[in-house]
Design an enzyme around this catalytic site. Structure first.
Site, PDB file in Angstrom:
ATOM      1  N   CYS A  73       0.864  -1.183   0.000  1.00  0.00           N
ATOM      2  CA  CYS A  73       0.000   0.000   0.000  1.00  0.00           C
ATOM      3  C   CYS A  73       0.893   1.222   0.000  1.00  0.00           C
ATOM      4  CB  CYS A  73      -0.900  -0.008   1.234  1.00  0.00           C
ATOM      5  SG  CYS A  73      -1.857   1.512   1.474  1.00  0.00           S
ATOM      6  N   CYS A 183      -0.664   3.617  -6.470  1.00  0.00           N
ATOM      7  CA  CYS A 183      -1.536   2.933  -5.516  1.00  0.00           C
ATOM      8  C   CYS A 183      -1.701   1.518  -6.030  1.00  0.00           C
ATOM      9  CB  CYS A 183      -2.894   3.627  -5.416  1.00  0.00           C
ATOM     10  SG  CYS A 183      -4.116   2.720  -4.425  1.00  0.00           S
TER      11      CYS A 183
END
EC number: 5.1.1.3
Length: 272
Positions: A73, A183
């Site tokens: 992440c 992302c």
């Protein structure tokens, strides 16, 4: 069961990273932990993000005896890694936006970073740009909506292409030749992103680089005998989530990916 690789994300985006790791280490055991009760991470305050992630990951590492943690992440990687490494005694790998290869690949020297608002505003991101893309014009685009759109696509198989085109319109107008997917959710939308942006824009993510790093670290910590034993056994895959429940579509997708166990982990701030 041999010590698994623990891959962590706020949602299903980290599965794109796990897939790259499995290409290099297909016989290893895996745990996938996603904190979907607090999704999207890009809108959380920094200290809330740090404390919640460290407590959750530490809990699952202790339970599964993981050999290594991959924080798949970008938002969490920019702020959580120091505290996590101080807590755990095993290697921790984070995600770094592919700014450096984007700058090297760009012919027009106009590149973009598409990430969550949290990643876009972090000082760390600006340091990467200053260090590796000083000769480029870099446009930053922050979107939490795209994270939710990726989650929806995986859970339902549907995506609003008209809305996607609206979200991406500033990127289309920026006239870039390379766009960094900052992302881990966004590779889930790679085909649709490419369709909207056109073939003139190259999309880059960090999944392959992370996989190579994980393989290197495991090789440093395991004997040849342990590596051979891992190669001779079937992979076991477990998934843990924090939300009260997950959709049938998401559960079905995880089973199709090879996960034999789907289990909710109860922790602080997980009652949403």
């Amino acid at each position: 069961m041999s010590q698994p690789i623990l891959v962590f994300d706020s949602g299903i985006g980290g599965l794109s990273v796990l897939a790259e790791i499995r290409k290099l280490l297909p016989h290893h055991n895996y745990c996938y932990l996603f904190d979907n009760a607090r999704l999207p991470y890009g809108e959380l305050e920094e200290q809330e993000l740090i404390s919640g992630c460290v407590a959750l990951i530490d809990q699952v590492v202790e339970r599964t005896h993981a050999a290594i943690v991959v924080v798949a992440c970008n938002t969490a990687s920019t702020v959580v890694l120091p505290a996590l490494r101080a807590t755990l005694s095993i290697p921790v790998v984070g995600v770094v936006p592919a700014i450096k290869p984007a700058a090297q690949l760009s012919k027009s020297k106009r590149i973009g970073l598409l990430a969550t608002p949290g990643t876009v505003k972090r000082h760390y991101t600006y340091e990467l740009i200053s260090q590796f893309a000083d000769d480029c014009h870099v446009e930053l685009f922050g979107s939490s909506e795209l994270v939710l759109m990726a989650e929806q696509k995986i859970a339902t198989g549907q995506l609003d292409m008209a809305r996607l085109a609206q979200v991406l319109s500033p990127i289309v107008e920026a006239d870039l030749d390379v766009l960094v997917l900052g992302c881990t959710h966004f590779p889930m939308l790679r085909d649709e992103l490419q369709q909207v942006l056109g073939k003139g824009v190259t999309l880059l993510d960090s999944g392959e680089a992370i996989a190579k790093r994980v393989k290197t670290l495991l090789a440093e910590t395991k004997s040849e005998q342990q590596v051979q034993e891992d190669a001779n056994r079937d992979s076991v895959m477990q998934a843990f989530y924090t939300k009260a429940e997950i959709s049938e579509g998401l559960a079905s997708m995880l089973v199709d990916c090879g996960f034999s166990t789907l289990e909710r982990i109860t922790t602080i701030n997980s009652n949403r």
